[in-house]
Design a protein around this motif. Sequence first.
Motif, PDB file in Angstrom:
ATOM      1  N   ILE C  77       0.783  -1.353   0.093  1.00  0.00           N
ATOM      2  CA  ILE C  77      -0.021  -0.103   0.171  1.00  0.00           C
ATOM      3  C   ILE C  77       0.721   1.126  -0.128  1.00  0.00           C
ATOM      4  CG2 ILE C  77      -1.981  -1.124   1.017  1.00  0.00           C
ATOM      5  CD1 ILE C  77      -1.118  -0.336   3.732  1.00  0.00           C
ATOM      6  N   HIS C  78       0.417   2.466  -0.352  1.00  0.00           N
ATOM      7  CA  HIS C  78       1.112   3.581  -0.358  1.00  0.00           C
ATOM      8  C   HIS C  78       1.290   4.081   0.843  1.00  0.00           C
ATOM      9  CE1 HIS C  78       0.855   4.162  -4.814  1.00  0.00           C
ATOM     10  NE2 HIS C  78      -0.345   4.004  -4.652  1.00  0.00           N
ATOM     11  N   ARG C  79       2.682   4.747   1.231  1.00  0.00           N
ATOM     12  CA  ARG C  79       3.171   5.064   2.177  1.00  0.00           C
ATOM     13  C   ARG C  79       1.964   6.029   3.376  1.00  0.00           C
ATOM     14  NH1 ARG C  79       8.515   7.577   4.205  1.00  0.00           N
ATOM     15  NH2 ARG C  79       7.944   8.920   6.041  1.00  0.00           N
ATOM     16  N   GLU C  80       1.159   6.817   2.440  1.00  0.00           N
ATOM     17  CA  GLU C  80       0.168   7.830   3.142  1.00  0.00           C
ATOM     18  C   GLU C  80      -0.746   6.950   3.894  1.00  0.00           C
ATOM     19  OE1 GLU C  80       0.102   8.872  -1.167  1.00  0.00           O
ATOM     20  OE2 GLU C  80       1.949   8.254  -0.031  1.00  0.00           O
ATOM     21  N   HIS C  81      -1.035   5.716   3.588  1.00  0.00           N
ATOM     22  CA  HIS C  81      -2.220   4.759   4.132  1.00  0.00           C
ATOM     23  C   HIS C  81      -1.238   3.962   5.392  1.00  0.00           C
ATOM     24  CE1 HIS C  81      -4.483   6.280   1.258  1.00  0.00           C
ATOM     25  NE2 HIS C  81      -3.692   5.822   0.156  1.00  0.00           N
ATOM     26  N   TYR C  82       0.069   4.135   5.618  1.00  0.00           N
ATOM     27  CA  TYR C  82       0.786   3.066   6.495  1.00  0.00           C
ATOM     28  C   TYR C  82       0.036   3.514   7.939  1.00  0.00           C
ATOM     29  CZ  TYR C  82       4.794   1.652   3.599  1.00  0.00           C
ATOM     30  OH  TYR C  82       5.367   1.265   2.893  1.00  0.00           O
ATOM     31  N   ASP C  83      -0.343   4.682   8.145  1.00  0.00           N
ATOM     32  CA  ASP C  83      -1.040   4.988   9.574  1.00  0.00           C
ATOM     33  C   ASP C  83      -1.953   3.926   9.993  1.00  0.00           C
ATOM     34  OD1 ASP C  83      -2.393   5.880   7.653  1.00  0.00           O
ATOM     35  OD2 ASP C  83      -3.012   7.941   8.361  1.00  0.00           O
ATOM     36  N   PHE C  84      -2.652   3.480   9.096  1.00  0.00           N
ATOM     37  CA  PHE C  84      -3.987   2.493   9.324  1.00  0.00           C
ATOM     38  C   PHE C  84      -3.159   1.202  10.032  1.00  0.00           C
ATOM     39  CE2 PHE C  84      -3.869  -0.667   5.927  1.00  0.00           C
ATOM     40  CZ  PHE C  84      -4.667  -1.781   6.780  1.00  0.00           C
ATOM     41  N   LEU C  85      -2.027   0.855   9.388  1.00  0.00           N
ATOM     42  CA  LEU C  85      -1.167  -0.439  10.084  1.00  0.00           C
ATOM     43  C   LEU C  85      -0.902  -0.235  11.586  1.00  0.00           C
ATOM     44  CD1 LEU C  85       1.395  -0.891   7.082  1.00  0.00           C
ATOM     45  CD2 LEU C  85      -0.818  -2.440   7.755  1.00  0.00           C
ATOM     46  N   GLU C  86      -0.888   1.035  11.978  1.00  0.00           N
ATOM     47  CA  GLU C  86      -0.369   1.188  13.295  1.00  0.00           C
ATOM     48  C   GLU C  86      -1.377   0.429  14.353  1.00  0.00           C
ATOM     49  OE1 GLU C  86       0.179   5.182  14.145  1.00  0.00           O
ATOM     50  OE2 GLU C  86       1.537   4.985  15.600  1.00  0.00           O
ATOM     51  N   VAL C  98       7.335  -7.001   4.771  1.00  0.00           N
ATOM     52  CA  VAL C  98       7.841  -6.706   3.565  1.00  0.00           C
ATOM     53  C   VAL C  98       7.411  -5.211   2.901  1.00  0.00           C
ATOM     54  CG1 VAL C  98       8.890  -7.414   1.377  1.00  0.00           C
ATOM     55  CG2 VAL C  98       8.415  -9.316   3.050  1.00  0.00           C
ATOM     56  N   ASP C  99       8.277  -4.246   2.950  1.00  0.00           N
ATOM     57  CA  ASP C  99       7.988  -2.851   2.509  1.00  0.00           C
ATOM     58  C   ASP C  99       8.184  -2.932   0.939  1.00  0.00           C
ATOM     59  OD1 ASP C  99       8.232  -0.158   1.404  1.00  0.00           O
ATOM     60  OD2 ASP C  99       7.904   0.320   3.726  1.00  0.00           O
ATOM     61  N   VAL C 100       7.338  -2.880   0.195  1.00  0.00           N
ATOM     62  CA  VAL C 100       7.694  -2.812  -1.388  1.00  0.00           C
ATOM     63  C   VAL C 100       7.242  -1.421  -1.963  1.00  0.00           C
ATOM     64  CG1 VAL C 100       6.891  -5.268  -1.535  1.00  0.00           C
ATOM     65  CG2 VAL C 100       5.090  -3.215  -2.326  1.00  0.00           C
ATOM     66  N   SER C 101       7.327  -0.461  -1.082  1.00  0.00           N
ATOM     67  CA  SER C 101       6.561   0.747  -1.556  1.00  0.00           C
ATOM     68  C   SER C 101       7.709   1.571  -2.271  1.00  0.00           C
ATOM     69  CB  SER C 101       6.179   1.545  -0.444  1.00  0.00           C
ATOM     70  OG  SER C 101       7.216   1.867   0.367  1.00  0.00           O
ATOM     71  N   ASN C 102       7.492   2.438  -3.235  1.00  0.00           N
ATOM     72  CA  ASN C 102       8.096   3.502  -3.687  1.00  0.00           C
ATOM     73  C   ASN C 102       7.495   4.987  -3.630  1.00  0.00           C
ATOM     74  OD1 ASN C 102      10.395   2.029  -4.930  1.00  0.00           O
ATOM     75  ND2 ASN C 102       8.964   1.168  -6.391  1.00  0.00           N
ATOM     76  N   ASN C 103       8.586   5.847  -3.666  1.00  0.00           N
ATOM     77  CA  ASN C 103       7.611   7.229  -3.596  1.00  0.00           C
ATOM     78  C   ASN C 103       7.821   7.877  -5.101  1.00  0.00           C
ATOM     79  OD1 ASN C 103       7.651   7.400  -0.843  1.00  0.00           O
ATOM     80  ND2 ASN C 103       9.766   7.608  -0.679  1.00  0.00           N
ATOM     81  N   LEU C 104       7.176   9.093  -5.247  1.00  0.00           N
ATOM     82  CA  LEU C 104       6.995   9.656  -6.569  1.00  0.00           C
ATOM     83  C   LEU C 104       8.193  10.460  -6.822  1.00  0.00           C
ATOM     84  CD1 LEU C 104       3.430  10.735  -6.725  1.00  0.00           C
ATOM     85  CD2 LEU C 104       4.423   8.793  -8.255  1.00  0.00           C
TER      86      LEU C 104
END
Lengths: 461, 461, 461
Positions: C77-86, C98-104
Amino acid sequence: KTRNTTGFFAAPEQELLCIFGTGDFGRSLGQRLLQSGYRVVYGSRRPHSCGPLPQGAQVMSHTAAAAQSASLVFVCIHREHYDFLETLAPELKGKVLVDVSNNLKKNLYPEANAEYLQRLIPGAHVVKAFNTLSAWALQNGPSDASRQVYLCGNSAEAKEAVSEVATKLGLTVLDRGSLTAARELEDFPLQLFPEWRLPLRLAASLAAAFFFYLLIRDVVYAYAEEGKDISFRIMVSLANKVFPIVSLIMLALCYLPGVIAAFLQLYRGTKYKRFPDWLDRWMLCRKQLGLLALAFASLHVLYTLIIPIRYYVRFKIAESTISKNKTSVFDTTLAWRADSYYSMGILGYALYVLLGITSLPSVSNALSWREFSFIQSKLGYLTLFFCTLHTYLYGGSRFLSPSTYKWYTPPGYILSLVVPSVVLVLKLLIILPCVDRTLTRIRRGWERTDPEDDTKKSLLT
Amino acid sequence: KTRNTTGFFAAPEQELLCIFGTGDFGRSLGQRLLQSGYRVVYGSRRPHSCGPLPQGAQVMSHTAAAAQSASLVFVCIHREHYDFLETLAPELKGKVLVDVSNNLKKNLYPEANAEYLQRLIPGAHVVKAFNTLSAWALQNGPSDASRQVYLCGNSAEAKEAVSEVATKLGLTVLDRGSLTAARELEDFPLQLFPEWRLPLRLAASLAAAFFFYLLIRDVVYAYAEEGKDISFRIMVSLANKVFPIVSLIMLALCYLPGVIAAFLQLYRGTKYKRFPDWLDRWMLCRKQLGLLALAFASLHVLYTLIIPIRYYVRFKIAESTISKNKTSVFDTTLAWRADSYYSMGILGYALYVLLGITSLPSVSNALSWREFSFIQSKLGYLTLFFCTLHTYLYGGSRFLSPSTYKWYTPPGYILSLVVPSVVLVLKLLIILPCVDRTLTRIRRGWERTDPEDDTKKSLLT
Amino acid sequence: KTRNTTGFFAAPEQELLCIFGTGDFGRSLGQRLLQSGYRVVYGSRRPHSCGPLPQGAQVMSHTAAAAQSASLVFVCIHREHYDFLETLAPELKGKVLVDVSNNLKKNLYPEANAEYLQRLIPGAHVVKAFNTLSAWALQNGPSDASRQVYLCGNSAEAKEAVSEVATKLGLTVLDRGSLTAARELEDFPLQLFPEWRLPLRLAASLAAAFFFYLLIRDVVYAYAEEGKDISFRIMVSLANKVFPIVSLIMLALCYLPGVIAAFLQLYRGTKYKRFPDWLDRWMLCRKQLGLLALAFASLHVLYTLIIPIRYYVRFKIAESTISKNKTSVFDTTLAWRADSYYSMGILGYALYVLLGITSLPSVSNALSWREFSFIQSKLGYLTLFFCTLHTYLYGGSRFLSPSTYKWYTPPGYILSLVVPSVVLVLKLLIILPCVDRTLTRIRRGWERTDPEDDTKKSLLT
């Protein structure tokens, strides 16, 4: 399986595998297995009449004994000869049988070869595998596409055994499920450019349509109205009108689905709704559309470059030089327009070729995702822009001249400009800062919502 | 080797490997090993004068200690410096020594480097491996051809240990047997296009033969009979006659072995007899023949396209325009023939290039076997047909004119038509339905038998 | 982990992995995992609004349950939505994330995505991996460059677990160390042709410089001195002067660092000293320099071939034919020179293209190191020689004519000859037998020493 004295992990020492059949595939497979550290025994009814078997392999004309010696048997014979295997049913009981066979045509038999084999020898565990590999790929070491082995079968254990062998040969295994998938796997090698079919059909239709349109407008018109026979122009002049027209339209069609998709996402306000099927299918054949467009553009380049050595052109030039026989005035505006026309064409074609090169598998694999999309998108639109400008400059001031509208029909190049102009205008709208910002947010997962939707979402989470 | 708490399989934790030598290869190998999870210790007599070693590697100037610390030692030094290893013989006893060395020339030394190393340190297990890889390929990650590691050695256990390391680096291992194969492995990297040698020699002979033939027929003839010096034509005109001739003949030679093989199979009535050696060798270099033919065709295209900017051509055209100074009659038949001639040439060349592109490794690997053979066979014969027709149209009606047979010799293009015409006629025979049917059956394994043979076969089964 | 009855090694049976997020990447990853024999469960807050999930995957809208079911969780998922993981921190404790994310963009956030994730869920073992792969590459099977997976993380055990999954997907793992390397890994996919930047900037500067130089010498000069407006020449004539000049200089710059390095080694008498940084960097972009040179050469070829169809050229020819109106004398020397000029250009360009083809990844990988260096070095210098000769022949006898030195400036082509001539002369010196012998010895590890050095060395050994 124990650790040996030097402290390294020992492989299952020299496992024995059996191969039925000494054809090209069986021989290549055996060689590869031997190179990868297996022992190989061939079962062949005619061990002396076949080509040379790989060194180190054992050959047994007594196939039953060969079958019994190994727990995994590769069946590398044609389906027509499967019946002889029935006699070996007792020896093959409990063994893993790998069916590598292919057919000459689709739907040649009521059931898949592997299913037929399983029916003949119900006691064995039949696994369909390796059929998409060629003897040649096995001999020369697999690479890229040919590294993938599809397999299917009813016994997970048997599949695992085959998968282990494939991995040891340096191949990547893709499990396709139970033996009912065998028919699908057997159809793989029979496919002939499935993803090229639609683009090729489109290109052929466009080429035919424009050929007849221009044939009527040019050759038939000249014959009907002026009584001149200029049919010889079909071979080069007419072809050289059809090719660039088809090329430009195909290139535009390659970028049209992208802008349609963007507008659809903007309209829906989300990226989470699926595109309609036709758009999905269209987007999947963009690469093929682009490569065909490049092929037509290349023909256009070659047909243009031979213009000055054509008999017809030389004759015309000589005639006009003689008939005028006095210096006309040099038209600087015309020189500017003509040279810009050529320049745009050349630059457009150069970018076209660059796009073609980057779509070669080995080149596109070496690019990061961002690099690939930069080239295919940014440079792609630049190519389209150059080629469209090239065509506009070709028309020049003739667009409005009524003499070009023979029999009230517009010249071919005007028709070819419709789609690319539309694509470029739509793209221009998309890259406007305000539109671009919304689109980027949508593509990052943002959704435009109304209060109602919000309620739904909170229920789901 | 136990399962750890998270339930995953743990790798042999941080195994230590030793590398002797800090040259390009040693450094690249070390870097790669570190990236793949090994620990690395370098043994170097001059640890400070070499280039920067990969981060994380340990360096020991005391080589004996370095050797003792690991059970596997990579010997990345030149053969000339092997003698220093002799002093380490006690420390290297029982270790696996990987000889990665290559020589500058074949047969430079009486024995292979790896055998020499084994002789120096009889107590070690020498394995020849990695010598076909370059430092560059190790650094940048292996791909395609460079993914294969050939190895050989006398100890199966030692080979297994090296093979495990290679697999962990993402390489594919091919076992070539005992250490006596080391010489063969050391010769691999010294090979210079072995499969291109025959086709190149053929192309060079054909080009030379036709060059001298045409030199005599054109330049010498003009000088001897008419006293004109047209030697300047050697650079472009003559070259542009030789190139297409060689290209057409080479293309035909690329398809000739295929039809010969088909007729041989028809004659023998079986596919199970081996082809004669010369035919096998010929068939193996078809790709190279075709690519050389494409190279010559490309030169022909470029030489043709510059015709109108040549000084000689411009001079001739201006001269003829001035001297005639009156309009001659336009010949529609000639225009048809000339334009067809160009069109066939362009279409033939376009298909030629398509064949060339599909023989790029990355493209041909992405094709299924059926797709590859469709392109190389169907499109190949179409290319040959277009190019042959192009040449016939070039001749046109001049075939029978006696004036073209200077000094009783036929023009070059007539000679070039012999082989392609034969190939096309033979191919036409093969695709006749009745012949095709028999051939297909033979290739599926069917054999034409007489009663005698049948008895033999039943005895074998 | 036991051996099963058929005697083959059984895989960890159907391990369950969890994927958070049902975007393109999550779906493709799941499909690939399923094909490789894993079971997959998706955790999605909106399981019904996403695209079609791969067949066989389980979907749970209750993400906590999904997380608990597996020991390894892919966070797609995008980094912006990581907070829900908390909120899932308790369930994710001890799991491998496993963090597969990239930034723009680069530097969008103060810390790397993976480090942010680790901070949010301190109890989990975060591993950064797979972010350089695209959804497309996962779907279509990885190949070449896209086969490499970079990973980093603080837990060796967690990294090993991820590495095992990656290996099973047919990927090659490269460990980049602890989680602090995550930022570097996240920047990988954002790089846009880093190795092309310098060569492109050089090419652009050269092209701009020569464009203005020739603009002043040709167009401005004609206007100022003769009052003629020949500005239309910018589009084709001027471009066709700039392109070959830049091409020739770039080609020479591609071979210059090689000869500089050779002279440096000769001067130092050893190969063990590092080259200065600028030379190293220069040598690393030789391929790009060469390919850009080829691009400019291709433009030069196209611009040259359209010369005879240009309006300006046709006008000039007609004018001169009419004005002269009498046969001038044919100049055989000029014909020789002109034809040689064209021939050298064509042969040079053909070799140029050959060099370009062999630098395609799939072709260069199929060559042995010796074959590659033969082509890139021997054929490379031959190309440079042909192209330089082509330019000398273009100048011909005009070199010394003072009329070509308008405003006391030399023509562009003379300037372009400086670097290639220097490179060719230096190369000629290097291949002199005596120099070559010394250089070869140095490259084999030999060092020129004075007595003092010898003492030092003996101390080191």
